[in-house]
Write an enzyme that holds these catalytic residues in place. Structure first.
Site, PDB file in Angstrom:
ATOM      1  N   THR A 147      -5.298   0.953   8.004  1.00  0.00           N
ATOM      2  CA  THR A 147      -3.854   0.853   8.235  1.00  0.00           C
ATOM      3  C   THR A 147      -3.524   0.134   9.542  1.00  0.00           C
ATOM      4  OG1 THR A 147      -3.472   2.884   6.975  1.00  0.00           O
ATOM      5  CG2 THR A 147      -1.731   2.193   8.483  1.00  0.00           C
ATOM      6  N   VAL A 188     -11.403   1.821   9.773  1.00  0.00           N
ATOM      7  CA  VAL A 188     -10.042   1.416  10.152  1.00  0.00           C
ATOM      8  C   VAL A 188      -9.453   0.555   9.040  1.00  0.00           C
ATOM      9  CG1 VAL A 188      -8.581   0.297  11.869  1.00  0.00           C
ATOM     10  CG2 VAL A 188     -10.709   1.399  12.593  1.00  0.00           C
ATOM     11  N   ASP A 231     -15.773   1.789  -0.488  1.00  0.00           N
ATOM     12  CA  ASP A 231     -15.125   2.902   0.199  1.00  0.00           C
ATOM     13  C   ASP A 231     -14.340   3.768  -0.778  1.00  0.00           C
ATOM     14  OD1 ASP A 231     -14.234   4.382   2.466  1.00  0.00           O
ATOM     15  OD2 ASP A 231     -12.379   3.212   2.525  1.00  0.00           O
ATOM     16  N   HIS A 232     -14.383   5.077  -0.549  1.00  0.00           N
ATOM     17  CA  HIS A 232     -13.586   6.054  -1.309  1.00  0.00           C
ATOM     18  C   HIS A 232     -13.644   5.848  -2.814  1.00  0.00           C
ATOM     19  CE1 HIS A 232     -11.802   8.709   1.591  1.00  0.00           C
ATOM     20  NE2 HIS A 232     -11.511   7.699   2.372  1.00  0.00           N
ATOM     21  N   GLU A 241     -18.191  12.705   1.297  1.00  0.00           N
ATOM     22  CA  GLU A 241     -17.128  13.340   2.079  1.00  0.00           C
ATOM     23  C   GLU A 241     -17.080  14.820   1.774  1.00  0.00           C
ATOM     24  OE1 GLU A 241     -13.385  11.297   2.769  1.00  0.00           O
ATOM     25  OE2 GLU A 241     -12.327  13.039   1.954  1.00  0.00           O
TER      26      GLU A 241
END
Length: 277
Positions: A230, A228, A83-84, A135
């Protein structure tokens, strides 16, 4: 169980107008909790490891390999995703390790630089049987970009997907990263426009700040992969705080980590059921 391919899970959910949970792993206990949630519900899940979490641990391999092992040993359908990721080299390294999907995040780069770097990742991933999420339209709450008004443009999104060949696209439609209250409002009309213009499954980042109702409406509008982090971390942390308050003399970290693992797993299972409709 053999390695599960992320894009197969995402496309299946997309075709059935369901959402699929993509939950961030912070440490081994998180990964175990996510796997337990998938096994409890009988629903598929995507376990994902972020670039900043890799920086925290100092290396991709130990936790990344543990995630792959947990997924393969589980009776549930679990895919493992990066991710990211802001590094082309790290994205390729994750694919070589065994991650079958990566999210390359060039959203803070100028458009042409983002496009060129994303193409490099897509070419490498597709040669090695992996898929790529990208993104477009920076999502608020990341790198100081607290800009709720930022939105992804459907025409630009169409051009970007066609030019890069990405398999899924994370879009800015009203959510923000790291929100601790679930008060964000999604632009559902824009979600529909983006799904139609891109032709690929869409990814909702910053879902911790979005209510169940808004997420379900978002899925109906065209969202598929629901990230999801946080929100689940808050259950983990609160469980530790409660355990230590009730047991102030405890010294065995497995006691409070076990309680936290159970709390995160229960909420992850609930979310999986919500997203699946």
């Amino acid at each position: 169980m053999p390695q599960i391919n992320t894009i197969d899970l995402v496309r299946s959910a997309d075709q059935n107008r369901r959402g699929i949970g993509a939950f961030n792993v912070v440490h081994l206990e998180t990964a175990e909790a996510i796997a337990q949630a998938a096994e409890t519900t009988g629903l598929p899940v995507i376990m994902q490891l972020s670039h900043n979490c890799i920086n925290f641990h100092g290396n991709l391999t130990p936790l990344g390999q543990a995630m792959i092992d947990i997924a393969q040993l589980s009776t549930a359908n679990i895919a493992v995703h990066l991710d990211h990721c802001e590094s082309v080299d790290l994205a390729c390294q994750a694919i070589d390790l065994g991650f079958n999907s990566v999210m390359y995040d060039g959203s803070t780069l100028p458009y042409e630089e983002n496009l060129a770097a994303t193409v490099k990742v897509v070419e490498y991933a597709h040669r090695n049987g992996a898929s790529v999420e990208a993104e477009l339209g920076e999502i608020g709450g990341k790198k100081g970009a607290h800009t709720p008004g930022v939105r992804t443009d459907p025409a630009e999104a169409h051009e970007f997907v066609q030019a890069t060949g990405v398999d899924t696209l994370a879009v800015a439609v009203g959510s923000e990263h790291a929100m601790t209250e679930r008060t964000a409002r999604l632009d559902h009309e824009l979600i529909t426009q983006l799904r139609e213009s891109t032709g690929v499954p869409l990814v909702l980042h910053g879902s911790s700040g979005v209510s169940d109702e808004q997420i379900l409406q978002g899925i109906r509008s065209g969202m598929t992969k629901i990230n999801v982090s946080t929100h689940l971390n808050s259950f983990f942390t609160e469980a530790i705080a409660q355990y230590l308050h009730q047991n102030p003399t405890v010294v065995d970290s497995r006691k409070y980590l076990g309680a936290a693992r159970e709390a995160l797993s229960a909420e992850a299972a609930r979310l999986l059921s919500v997203f699946a409709g």
